[in-house]
Design a protein around this motif. Structure first.
Motif, mmCIF file in Angstrom:
data_model
loop_
_atom_site.group_PDB
_atom_site.id
_atom_site.type_symbol
_atom_site.label_atom_id
_atom_site.label_comp_id
_atom_site.label_asym_id
_atom_site.label_seq_id
_atom_site.Cartn_x
_atom_site.Cartn_y
_atom_site.Cartn_z
ATOM 1 N N ASN A 80 9.042 -18.856 -0.091
ATOM 2 C CA ASN A 80 8.116 -19.988 -0.027
ATOM 3 C C ASN A 80 7.218 -20.072 -1.260
ATOM 4 O O ASN A 80 5.990 -20.055 -1.163
ATOM 5 C CB ASN A 80 7.283 -19.915 1.259
ATOM 6 C CG ASN A 80 6.666 -18.549 1.475
ATOM 7 O OD1 ASN A 80 6.823 -17.663 0.631
ATOM 8 N ND2 ASN A 80 5.968 -18.376 2.572
ATOM 9 N N PHE A 127 9.572 -17.537 6.357
ATOM 10 C CA PHE A 127 10.225 -17.827 5.083
ATOM 11 C C PHE A 127 10.116 -16.632 4.147
ATOM 12 O O PHE A 127 9.089 -15.942 4.117
ATOM 13 C CB PHE A 127 9.572 -19.040 4.403
ATOM 14 C CG PHE A 127 9.972 -20.359 5.012
ATOM 15 C CD1 PHE A 127 11.270 -20.814 4.907
ATOM 16 C CD2 PHE A 127 9.045 -21.142 5.682
ATOM 17 C CE1 PHE A 127 11.645 -22.040 5.458
ATOM 18 C CE2 PHE A 127 9.413 -22.360 6.242
ATOM 19 C CZ PHE A 127 10.710 -22.808 6.127
ATOM 20 N N VAL A 128 11.157 -16.438 3.337
ATOM 21 C CA VAL A 128 11.099 -15.389 2.328
ATOM 22 C C VAL A 128 11.048 -15.955 0.905
ATOM 23 O O VAL A 128 10.893 -15.204 -0.045
ATOM 24 C CB VAL A 128 12.290 -14.403 2.436
ATOM 25 C CG1 VAL A 128 12.259 -13.678 3.752
ATOM 26 C CG2 VAL A 128 13.615 -15.125 2.227
ATOM 27 N N ILE A 181 14.696 -20.310 2.841
ATOM 28 C CA ILE A 181 15.391 -19.272 3.607
ATOM 29 C C ILE A 181 14.424 -18.585 4.568
ATOM 30 O O ILE A 181 13.335 -18.157 4.174
ATOM 31 C CB ILE A 181 16.007 -18.232 2.649
ATOM 32 C CG1 ILE A 181 16.987 -18.918 1.697
ATOM 33 C CG2 ILE A 181 16.694 -17.117 3.426
ATOM 34 C CD1 ILE A 181 17.361 -18.081 0.494
ATOM 35 N N ILE A 182 14.862 -18.463 5.804
ATOM 36 C CA ILE A 182 14.053 -17.812 6.833
ATOM 37 C C ILE A 182 14.694 -16.481 7.198
ATOM 38 O O ILE A 182 15.914 -16.399 7.374
ATOM 39 C CB ILE A 182 13.985 -18.696 8.097
ATOM 40 C CG1 ILE A 182 13.256 -20.001 7.791
ATOM 41 C CG2 ILE A 182 13.301 -17.959 9.251
ATOM 42 C CD1 ILE A 182 13.340 -21.008 8.914
ATOM 43 N N ASP A 183 13.899 -15.438 7.284
ATOM 44 C CA ASP A 183 14.363 -14.198 7.902
ATOM 45 C C ASP A 183 14.149 -14.366 9.404
ATOM 46 O O ASP A 183 13.019 -14.338 9.889
ATOM 47 C CB ASP A 183 13.583 -12.995 7.361
ATOM 48 C CG ASP A 183 14.123 -11.686 7.933
ATOM 49 O OD1 ASP A 183 14.668 -11.698 9.064
ATOM 50 O OD2 ASP A 183 13.976 -10.642 7.257
#
Lengths: 339, 745
Positions: B671, B668-669, B660-662
């Protein structure tokens, strides 16, 4: 990782004394969370006081219930006959947490002290009021990164729906604490000013304007043990943990239910929820509603509606407004099944 | 001929080494005077480094150097594609960004290396790396594919062009139509072993590399190009790999940088990356959005399919994969069109991840097939059978072999498909909903060029050599079996040496191609030995003088007359009487032109039973059956393990995996392995694997096709289809997490 001092203590008194001496001192118990935080420079300690040699790992029956030493390992408590017999909800909750390897290291006190798993808290390049509480102008050169709440308006699928503030919407990650708050536990602490007891429900706090504070411990205080009062919930307890994979994942929603059933009637009940707030979330109004009522799905639905009073979503976690009541109903159905 | 016989299940030949710690992975190697390298990544997704302060780091204990864009040693082959791009260089318009590690203050993706810190211990390098502080001029990082779908460009690479058979909108006129969008998130390979490299300059222009690569020869070539030295002077070793799944299919820029820095400091240099760096520096499965339009007649015959896919790539490289290919040839359908686009984002470049694009595409196509079967009120297998094709409609030629009907039938029996009800949400077990789903998978069966050497020693033992890396599927075991089948040397007297450039050249381990490619070379080399042995035995004065070659058989280290038990000669005796200490044969093996007359594919069918909690949306895969139609199975045990691993990966793809990327930060949140959810044991039920095990008469002398990809391809679709069958809810964006199935009570 920065350099820090390391000392080991063998008595609670020495531990309290060591913690009181200077800022930047942290107790090191199982280390399953603190070491991660240090590696990521979320915590930059001056000194670690290793308390693993403290004689606080006893699990025993007392005249009023069960006493569990703060240094008892999570796996030892979960597998202990006394816990399984007198507080099965606690065993279930512990076994739902983390992984077997982590449970073998993590302690009861450390579990209570663990920090949120909010990703913004863990990444010092991201804004977080819990990690960097002081608004210090441009976010340059601060060792702990910028302030603000990254989760509000960001990735907040895992975040709180109860008791939030505009500073922080993080959740407390523990499973064990959900059981302990449900079972009306008391925390025994020892500090520079002597010993005191903290009702478990008052141990953790809501973020308010000070999200950096997870709990109500005073400076220099050490958790000695947790007391669980005698109860009649052993036959009808259930811990439901809804998560993204079957093991080693934090709760989307968890529910701790402990019921004293008289035939089909709920004589007494304790309800708590995890994954929903900055602290283990006790559902006293729903308990009040169910007390004395027959264990029917209609009553469970009504209780779930009551439980959700005041809940608020932040976008990605809006689904919890549905998942939380559904989970409560599911857990109630399981817990109230009589043999 | 042994190829007509089923092979016995044998243990993994390197299993004992692996579980006793005898297997050496790249990071296990320690060299005298070795230094350690740690990467500092950027904290922004796009912009420029305004300043970078390395003074504190340089002054930290044990630090040997801090390398940034300001002092990075030059790489002579800088302007060529350093490290070699994944699929050969694509035509590059001038608009594309240029990414050469530590060569410029420009930041093109979050986590991009801004410094590489070298010290005399890993801990000291890690500490010093934490002291490097950069300031940036930030730009907005474009990382959200969903917001940039309109910017898709047609990649200028052969095989990626638009495809049309019949009419592009043929589906529109069909009596029954559907249109659906399917989304796959970023997935990360996340093998257990962290990536990295150990580089040692053994001379001014000679180099020893311990790598984590799926192809030692490819790494050798890439480094030769980067440093403009003779490939023969570069020795690359990767005997074992703790999982690859595609991330080792190329040489990554930080590996090249380590080699350059090692030369500069004059010491062997080791890099072991961190887990979070594994999310940005060694590729990922790209976020991909797909649309399928499908039309069928009321008899369940397909009339048209249009399949469009748009995937992310980096701003500096056009990564492509075969996402839409399966749609071209899987079913008989007069009107088929496909379209594949990529969008250049401020992201690090993807790389093939197991199954690669075909797994992404199969999720869409096989979900759509299930949706259409439901609309037609047909059993999903019956719908597929009504559109079954015995010849490849894309190329109008026969398949080299295809036993997919048998695979459908055997898988259906094993899962208990007859218990499935076509009506969704119609089966319960207590509070839980029960559903069944299936899906087809397919992947090219390749016959790449490869070399191998076989040495029959005086004592009758056999050594097999090939540079190929065993990334885990059991390559050494399969090669042992192939050699055993040709020469009859007992299994425990065969040793396979692999994973080193000193051995005969082999292709990169990938594309499910190694048993076919390297196995054929081993087969050919062993066949040469066999011919010599037979010639020696039947010649005048030989132990089997006067006999015809086709009377002979080889087993148990003996050459014997098949119909006359007792008439035999030990290979060691044959060698001794001929004064031979070794028979040493090499083979370069490749398929002949006749292969071009066929379409060569492996096929799989996946069946799952799921349980879904209607209150919480929790999905449990309660039963899984995977059937492989991949020619002759060389090593039944490791093949079954391949399939089991594919199912475990497929459960992750279907239910849990999502990086998931912000997008506000382009970062990434999740990683790490706590928050990026690879399926754990508790998610994976007992898995039944079924091998059709019928030799392909065309592809290679063993009749074997690959199975690494088909083990995964299609599995996620089977789960999504089962979830629909259980609940009536169609989830078209993976992973199928509880929130996507929630309904208020």
């Amino acid at each position: 990782m920065n350099q820090f001092q390391y000392t080991r203590v063998t008595t609670p008194k020495a531990a309290v004394s060591a913690l009181s001496q200077e800022n930047g001192t942290y107790f090191l118990a199982g280390g399953t969370n603190l070491i991660d935080l240090i590696k990521r420079e979320v915590v930059v300690p001056e000194r670690l006081v290793d308390i693993n040699k403290l004689p606080l790992a006893t699990i025993e029956k007392t005249s009023t219930g069960l006493r569990i030493g703060a240094m008892a390992k999570n796996s030892a408590v979960a597998d202990h006959d006394l816990a399984k017999k007198h507080a099965p909800l606690l065993s279930m909750a512990l076994n739902a947490g983390a992984s077997a390897q982590l449970r073998n290291m993590a302690t009861v006190g450390g579990n209570m002290m663990q920090r949120t798993r909010c990703p913004y808290f863990y990444d010092p390049s991201m804004p977080c009021n819990k990690r960097s509480p002081v608004q210090a102008g441009p976010d340059k050169g601060q060792p702990n990164g910028p302030s603000g709440c990254g989760a509000i308006g960001g990735i907040n699928r895992m975040h709180a729906i109860f008791g939030t503030s505009n500073k922080c919407i993080a959740v407390h990650p523990s499973d064990m604490c959900i059981a302990l708050v449900a079972l009306d536990a008391t925390v025994n602490v020892s500090g520079p000013k002597g010993d005191r007891k903290i009702p478990f429900g008052d141990f953790h706090r809501l973020p308010g304007d000070a999200p950096q504070k997870d709990n109500t411990l005073l400076p220099g205080e050490l958790i000695m043990s947790v007391d669980i009062p005698t109860n009649k919930f052993a036959d009808n307890s259930h811990y439901l943990k809804v998560r993204d994979r079957a093991s080693y994942a934090f709760a989307l929603i968890s529910v701790g239910v402990a019921v004293d059933m008289k035939r089909d009637t709920i004589q007494d009940i304790r309800l708590a929820m995890g994954g929903v707030a900055h602290k283990p979330w006790r559902l006293t109004e729903a308990e009040h509603f169910l007390r004395g009522k027959p264990a029917t799905e209609a009553n469970f639905k009504q209780a779930a509606t009551i439980a959700m009073n005041g809940a608020k979503g932040y976008g990605e976690n809006d689904f919890k407004l549905t998942l939380a009541p559904n989970s409560l109903i599911d857990a109630l159905k399981t817990a109230t099944k009589t043999a | 001929m042994t190829k007509d016989l089923k092979n016995p299940p044998i243990d993994r030949v390197d299993g004992r080494m692996k579980v006793t710690g005898g297997a050496q992975y790249f990071a296990d190697f320690e060299l005298p005077n070795m230094a350690y390298c740690v990467i500092v990544g950027s904290e922004i997704g796009r912009g420029n480094i305004a300043s970078i302060d390395t003074k504190k780091a340089q002054g930290a204990p044990g630090v040997l150097g801090v390398f940034t864009h300001q002092n990075m040693p030059p790489i002579p082959g800088w302007d060529a594609p350093v490290g070699g791009e994944a699929d050969g260089p694509a035509p590059k318009p001038d608009t594309i960004e240029k990414y050469r590690i530590l060569s410029s203050p420009k930041i093109l993706f979050d986590g991009q290396p801004i410094a590489m810190v070298v010290a005399n211990s890993f801990e000291r390098a890690t500490y010093a790396a934490s002291l490097v502080k950069a300031t940036y001029t930030k730009q907005t990082a474009r990382t959200d594919l969903e917001k940039h779908l309109a910017e898709g460009i047609a990649p200028g690479r052969p095989g990626s062009s638009d495809y049309l058979r019949g009419k592009a909108d043929g589906y529109q006129s069909a009596p029954v139509t559907l249109e659906a969008n399917y989304t796959i998130p970023v997935e990360v390979h996340n093998p257990m072993e962290l990536h990295g490299i150990l580089a040692h300059w053994t001379g001014t222009d000679s180099l020893m590399i311990y790598a984590k690569t799926q192809g030692v020869n490819a790494t050798q070539d890439a480094m030769a190009q980067a440093f403009k030295i003779d490939p023969k002077k570069i020795h690359v070793h990767t005997e074992f790999m703790g999982g690859g799944f595609g991330m080792g299919l190329r040489t990554w820029p930080q590996e090249t940088a380590v080699v350059a820095i090692a030369r500069k400091i004059g010491r062997p240099l080791k890099l072991v990356m961190t887990r979070d760096q594994m999310f940005t520096l060694v590729g990922h499965r790209p976020y991909t959005v797909q649309t399928i339009n499908m039309g069928a007649d009321s008899n369940g015959k397909l009339i048209g399919i249009a399949h469009a896919a748009t995937a992310e790539t980096a701003s500096y490289e056009d990564f492509t994969e075969a996402t839409v290919n399966m749609t071209k040839f899987m079913y008989e359908c007069p009107n088929v069109s496909t379209r594949y686009r990529i969008v250049r984002l401020d992201r690090s470049v993807p790389i093939w991840m197991r199954g690669p694009g075909e797994a992404t595409g199969a999720f869409a196509l096989e979900s759509a097939m299930d949706e259409m079967a439901h609309k037609l009120n047909l059993d999903p297998i019956e719908f597929r059978l009504r559109n079954y094709t015995e010849t490849d409609p894309e190329h109008n030629r026969p398949y080299s072999s295809k036993n997919l009907k048998e695979a459908y039938q055997r898988g259906a029996e094993a899962i208990g498909w007859n218990k499935r009800k076509n009506e969704p949400a119609s089966q319960r077990d207590g509070d839980w909903l029960i559903g069944y789903g299936m899906s087809t998978g397919t992947f090219n069966a390749f016959r790449w060029e490869a070399s191998a050497r076989a040495l029959l020693n005086a004592d009758g033992s056999l050594t097999i050599q090939s540079a190929v890396t065993d990334i885990g599927p059991g390559t050494g075991t399969a090669l042992t079996m192939i050699a055993h089948n040709v020469l009859g040397v007992p299994l425990n007297r065969i040793k396979v040496a692999y994973g080193d450039t000193s051995l005969p050249k082999a292709p990169t381990q990938g594309g499910s191609a190694i048993v076919s490619a390297v196995g054929s070379a081993v087969y050919d080399a062993c066949t040469k030995i066999k011919k010599q042995l037979v010639d020696l035995a039947v010649k005048d004065g030989g132990q089997l003088a006067g006999r015809q070659a086709d009377e002979l058989m080889m087993a148990d280290g003996m050459l014997s007359i098949e119909k006359e038990p007792g008439k035999k000669v030990a290979l060691s005796d044959l060698m001794r009487t001929n004064n031979l200490t070794v028979i040493d044969k090499s083979a370069d093996s490749k398929g002949g032109p006749e292969l071009g007359k066929y379409s060569m594919y492996s096929f799989s069918v996946h069946f799952v039973q799921v349980r879904v909690n209607p209150l919480t949306g929790v999905v449990r895969v309660s039963k899984a059956v995977s059937v492989a139609d991949s020619g002759r199975i060389i090593s039944p045990k490791t093949a079954a393990s391949q399939m089991i691993g594919g199912v475990a990966g497929g459960i992750g793809m279907a239910l849990t995996e999502e990086a998931i990327i912000d997008h506000r930060f382009g970062r990434f949140v999740n990683n790490n392995l706590a928050d990026y959810h690879v399926a754990v044991h508790a998610d994976v039920p007992a898995i039944e694997t079924i091998m059709i095990d019928k030799p392909d008469p065309i592809i290679n002398p063993m009749g074997a096709k690959g199975m690494g990809e088909i083990a995964l391809i299609g599995f996620a679709g089977a789960v999504a289809n089962a979830v629909f069958n259980a609940t009536g809810q169609r989830v078209r964006d993976l992973p199928i997490t509880p929130d996507k199935l929630l309904r208020a009570v």
